[in-house]
Design a protein around this motif. Structure first.
Motif, PDB file in Angstrom:
ATOM      1  N   ALA A  46     -17.862-118.801  20.946  1.00  0.00           N
ATOM      2  CA  ALA A  46     -17.759-118.630  22.393  1.00  0.00           C
ATOM      3  C   ALA A  46     -16.933-119.751  23.018  1.00  0.00           C
ATOM      4  O   ALA A  46     -16.109-119.513  23.901  1.00  0.00           O
ATOM      5  CB  ALA A  46     -19.157-118.578  23.015  1.00  0.00           C
ATOM      6  N   HIS A  47     -17.148-120.978  22.552  1.00  0.00           N
ATOM      7  CA  HIS A  47     -16.402-122.120  23.092  1.00  0.00           C
ATOM      8  C   HIS A  47     -14.898-121.935  22.903  1.00  0.00           C
ATOM      9  O   HIS A  47     -14.105-122.155  23.842  1.00  0.00           O
ATOM     10  CB  HIS A  47     -16.867-123.411  22.416  1.00  0.00           C
ATOM     11  CG  HIS A  47     -16.086-124.619  22.813  1.00  0.00           C
ATOM     12  ND1 HIS A  47     -16.264-125.251  24.024  1.00  0.00           N
ATOM     13  CD2 HIS A  47     -15.108-125.312  22.165  1.00  0.00           C
ATOM     14  CE1 HIS A  47     -15.424-126.279  24.109  1.00  0.00           C
ATOM     15  NE2 HIS A  47     -14.715-126.335  22.993  1.00  0.00           N
ATOM     16  N   HIS A  48     -14.490-121.524  21.727  1.00  0.00           N
ATOM     17  CA  HIS A  48     -13.069-121.356  21.456  1.00  0.00           C
ATOM     18  C   HIS A  48     -12.518-120.109  22.157  1.00  0.00           C
ATOM     19  O   HIS A  48     -11.358-120.110  22.592  1.00  0.00           O
ATOM     20  CB  HIS A  48     -12.820-121.294  19.958  1.00  0.00           C
ATOM     21  CG  HIS A  48     -12.973-122.627  19.284  1.00  0.00           C
ATOM     22  ND1 HIS A  48     -11.961-123.559  19.241  1.00  0.00           N
ATOM     23  CD2 HIS A  48     -14.025-123.196  18.656  1.00  0.00           C
ATOM     24  CE1 HIS A  48     -12.372-124.638  18.618  1.00  0.00           C
ATOM     25  NE2 HIS A  48     -13.628-124.446  18.242  1.00  0.00           N
ATOM     26  N   ALA A  49     -13.336-119.067  22.279  1.00  0.00           N
ATOM     27  CA  ALA A  49     -12.889-117.882  23.009  1.00  0.00           C
ATOM     28  C   ALA A  49     -12.684-118.212  24.486  1.00  0.00           C
ATOM     29  O   ALA A  49     -11.747-117.704  25.119  1.00  0.00           O
ATOM     30  CB  ALA A  49     -13.896-116.749  22.851  1.00  0.00           C
ATOM     31  N   ILE A  50     -13.535-119.061  25.037  1.00  0.00           N
ATOM     32  CA  ILE A  50     -13.366-119.486  26.434  1.00  0.00           C
ATOM     33  C   ILE A  50     -12.051-120.233  26.603  1.00  0.00           C
ATOM     34  O   ILE A  50     -11.303-120.003  27.566  1.00  0.00           O
ATOM     35  CB  ILE A  50     -14.551-120.367  26.877  1.00  0.00           C
ATOM     36  CG1 ILE A  50     -15.809-119.504  27.044  1.00  0.00           C
ATOM     37  CG2 ILE A  50     -14.226-121.076  28.194  1.00  0.00           C
ATOM     38  CD1 ILE A  50     -17.073-120.306  27.270  1.00  0.00           C
ATOM     39  N   SER A  51     -11.749-121.126  25.670  1.00  0.00           N
ATOM     40  CA  SER A  51     -10.483-121.870  25.741  1.00  0.00           C
ATOM     41  C   SER A  51      -9.300-120.912  25.720  1.00  0.00           C
ATOM     42  O   SER A  51      -8.334-121.074  26.478  1.00  0.00           O
ATOM     43  CB  SER A  51     -10.385-122.862  24.580  1.00  0.00           C
ATOM     44  OG  SER A  51     -11.410-123.833  24.651  1.00  0.00           O
ATOM     45  N   GLY A  73     -19.105-109.159  18.751  1.00  0.00           N
ATOM     46  CA  GLY A  73     -18.403-109.602  19.949  1.00  0.00           C
ATOM     47  C   GLY A  73     -19.259-109.506  21.201  1.00  0.00           C
ATOM     48  O   GLY A  73     -19.045-110.250  22.159  1.00  0.00           O
ATOM     49  N   GLY A  74     -20.239-108.586  21.207  1.00  0.00           N
ATOM     50  CA  GLY A  74     -21.157-108.503  22.338  1.00  0.00           C
ATOM     51  C   GLY A  74     -22.024-109.743  22.445  1.00  0.00           C
ATOM     52  O   GLY A  74     -22.293-110.242  23.546  1.00  0.00           O
ATOM     53  N   THR A  75     -22.476-110.261  21.309  1.00  0.00           N
ATOM     54  CA  THR A  75     -23.259-111.495  21.306  1.00  0.00           C
ATOM     55  C   THR A  75     -22.396-112.678  21.736  1.00  0.00           C
ATOM     56  O   THR A  75     -22.839-113.542  22.491  1.00  0.00           O
ATOM     57  CB  THR A  75     -23.846-111.749  19.905  1.00  0.00           C
ATOM     58  OG1 THR A  75     -24.708-110.665  19.557  1.00  0.00           O
ATOM     59  CG2 THR A  75     -24.649-113.045  19.865  1.00  0.00           C
ATOM     60  N   VAL A  76     -21.143-112.711  21.281  1.00  0.00           N
ATOM     61  CA  VAL A  76     -20.219-113.767  21.705  1.00  0.00           C
ATOM     62  C   VAL A  76     -19.976-113.672  23.208  1.00  0.00           C
ATOM     63  O   VAL A  76     -19.936-114.695  23.915  1.00  0.00           O
ATOM     64  CB  VAL A  76     -18.894-113.690  20.932  1.00  0.00           C
ATOM     65  CG1 VAL A  76     -17.909-114.739  21.436  1.00  0.00           C
ATOM     66  CG2 VAL A  76     -19.127-113.880  19.436  1.00  0.00           C
ATOM     67  N   ALA A  77     -19.842-112.451  23.736  1.00  0.00           N
ATOM     68  CA  ALA A  77     -19.645-112.265  25.175  1.00  0.00           C
ATOM     69  C   ALA A  77     -20.839-112.804  25.955  1.00  0.00           C
ATOM     70  O   ALA A  77     -20.682-113.448  26.999  1.00  0.00           O
ATOM     71  CB  ALA A  77     -19.431-110.789  25.486  1.00  0.00           C
ATOM     72  N   TYR A  78     -22.052-112.541  25.460  1.00  0.00           N
ATOM     73  CA  TYR A  78     -23.246-113.078  26.104  1.00  0.00           C
ATOM     74  C   TYR A  78     -23.215-114.604  26.127  1.00  0.00           C
ATOM     75  O   TYR A  78     -23.492-115.234  27.153  1.00  0.00           O
ATOM     76  CB  TYR A  78     -24.505-112.597  25.377  1.00  0.00           C
ATOM     77  CG  TYR A  78     -25.742-113.353  25.802  1.00  0.00           C
ATOM     78  CD1 TYR A  78     -26.395-113.032  26.978  1.00  0.00           C
ATOM     79  CD2 TYR A  78     -26.235-114.402  25.035  1.00  0.00           C
ATOM     80  CE1 TYR A  78     -27.512-113.739  27.392  1.00  0.00           C
ATOM     81  CE2 TYR A  78     -27.346-115.118  25.430  1.00  0.00           C
ATOM     82  CZ  TYR A  78     -27.991-114.786  26.609  1.00  0.00           C
ATOM     83  OH  TYR A  78     -29.095-115.507  27.017  1.00  0.00           O
ATOM     84  N   GLU A  79     -22.848-115.215  25.007  1.00  0.00           N
ATOM     85  CA  GLU A  79     -22.810-116.677  24.940  1.00  0.00           C
ATOM     86  C   GLU A  79     -21.708-117.238  25.844  1.00  0.00           C
ATOM     87  O   GLU A  79     -21.877-118.324  26.433  1.00  0.00           O
ATOM     88  CB  GLU A  79     -22.603-117.138  23.497  1.00  0.00           C
ATOM     89  CG  GLU A  79     -22.473-118.640  23.304  1.00  0.00           C
ATOM     90  CD  GLU A  79     -23.685-119.439  23.759  1.00  0.00           C
ATOM     91  OE1 GLU A  79     -23.532-120.662  23.959  1.00  0.00           O
ATOM     92  OE2 GLU A  79     -24.789-118.861  23.919  1.00  0.00           O
ATOM     93  N   ILE A  80     -20.602-116.519  25.985  1.00  0.00           N
ATOM     94  CA  ILE A  80     -19.557-116.936  26.922  1.00  0.00           C
ATOM     95  C   ILE A  80     -20.131-116.968  28.344  1.00  0.00           C
ATOM     96  O   ILE A  80     -19.906-117.929  29.101  1.00  0.00           O
ATOM     97  CB  ILE A  80     -18.349-115.985  26.846  1.00  0.00           C
ATOM     98  CG1 ILE A  80     -17.574-116.239  25.547  1.00  0.00           C
ATOM     99  CG2 ILE A  80     -17.429-116.159  28.053  1.00  0.00           C
ATOM    100  CD1 ILE A  80     -16.445-115.250  25.305  1.00  0.00           C
ATOM    101  N   CYS A  81     -20.873-115.934  28.709  1.00  0.00           N
ATOM    102  CA  CYS A  81     -21.514-115.913  30.030  1.00  0.00           C
ATOM    103  C   CYS A  81     -22.453-117.101  30.193  1.00  0.00           C
ATOM    104  O   CYS A  81     -22.489-117.748  31.248  1.00  0.00           O
ATOM    105  CB  CYS A  81     -22.286-114.609  30.219  1.00  0.00           C
ATOM    106  SG  CYS A  81     -21.273-113.123  30.327  1.00  0.00           S
TER     107      CYS A  81
END
Length: 222
Positions: A46-51, A73-81
Motif C-alpha cells: 500500500a505504501h508503494h502504491a500510494i507513492s 488488490g482489494g485488501t491493498v486498496a483498503y490499506e491505502i484508505c
C-alpha cells in the motif's frame, strides 16, 4: 474517468484487457499501480502504491478518479484508505472492490494458503507465494478508515451465487457503500470480471459510475 488498478495475488501491474477495451474513449484511462516486488507485507504494498498514485496524479484527471482493487488488490486498496485517512479525498473519488474483505473482519474466513499449481514456475511462483503470505499475515494496528464512496461487485447468477453479504465489507461501517450485481456463473466472480472478453459487464458498471459521479449529480467530489 481515471481508473487506478491494483492487481490480484501473483499478478503484475498491467492493464486487464477488458478494462483496456471497455474504456476506449478519449477521456478515460486505466493506470496499474506498481507495488509488486516492493516488500513482503500488505502495508508495504500500500505504501508503494500510494507513492505511485501520488506521482501519477499531478494533473487532475477528467471525470471521477477510481481506485479499483481486484482480489488481493482489494485488501491493498483498503490499506491505502487506512494509511491515507481523510487525505484520500484529494486523490480518489470512488473505491471499487472486486474482492472479499480482509480475513480478520467478523465472519470472514481466513484464506487457505495452498501451494501454487504446476503451471506456475520461477518468478511467478515466488511472487504468488509472497503475495499470499502477505494477505495471510495482514492485521492492521487499527481499523480506522475514511468514509469514502465504496462500490463492491458481487455475483448473482445461479448456481454459484455470491450474495453481497458474504463479502463482509459492510462490517467496516462505510456510509456510502453500495453493491453492484454482476451476472456470473463462477464464485470467483472478480476473476471472471477481469478476464471477461465480452466487456459488457464492465461497460454497464462504468456507465453507472459515470452517472453517479458526474458534476450534474452534485455528488462528484471536487
Amino acid at each position: 474517468m481515471q481508473i487506478y488498478y491494483l492487481h490480484h495475488a501473483g499478478g503484475l501491474p498491467c492493464v486487464p484487457r477488458n478494462l483496456r477495451a471497455a474504456l476506449r474513449t478519449g477521456d478515460s484511462t486505466v493506470t496499474p499501480l506498481r507495488f509488486a516486488g516492493t516488500g513482503s507485507t500488505i502495508e508495504d504494498f500500500a505504501h508503494h502504491a500510494i507513492s505511485d498514485l501520488v506521482a501519477r496524479t499531478t494533473v487532475r484527471a477528467t471525470g471521477p478518479r477510481v481506485l479499483y482493487g481486484h482480489s488481493m488488490g482489494g485488501t491493498v486498496a483498503y490499506e491505502i484508505c487506512r494509511q491515507l485517512g481523510p487525505a484520500i479525498e484529494q486523490l480518489i473519488d470512488v473505491v471499487v472492490l472486486a474482492a472479499t474483505a480482509p480475513w480478520w473482519l467478523p465472519g470472514v474466513t481466513r484464506p487457505r494458503i495452498a501451494a501454487p499449481g504446476p503451471g506456475i514456475k520461477g518468478r511467478s511462483e515466488q511472487r504468488l507465494v509472497t503475495h499470499l503470505a502477505a494477505v495471510d499475515r495482514y492485521l492492521p494496528c487499527d481499523h480506522d478508515v475514511p468514509d469514502v464512496r465504496v462500490r463492491v461487485l458481487y455475483a448473482t447468477r445461479d448456481p454459484l451465487v455470491v450474495p453481497h453479504a458474504a463479502l463482509k465489507w459492510e462490517s467496516l461501517g462505510w456510509e456510502d457503500l453500495r453493491f453492484h450485481a454482476v451476472e456470473s456463473s463462477s464464485h470467483l466472480f472478480h476473476t471472471e470480471i477481469v478476464d471477461d472478453p465480452e466487456e459488457r459487464r464492465w461497460e454497464s458498471f462504468i456507465g453507472e459510475l459515470r452517472s453517479e459521479t458526474s458534476p450534474e449529480s452534485r455528488r462528484w467530489l471536487q
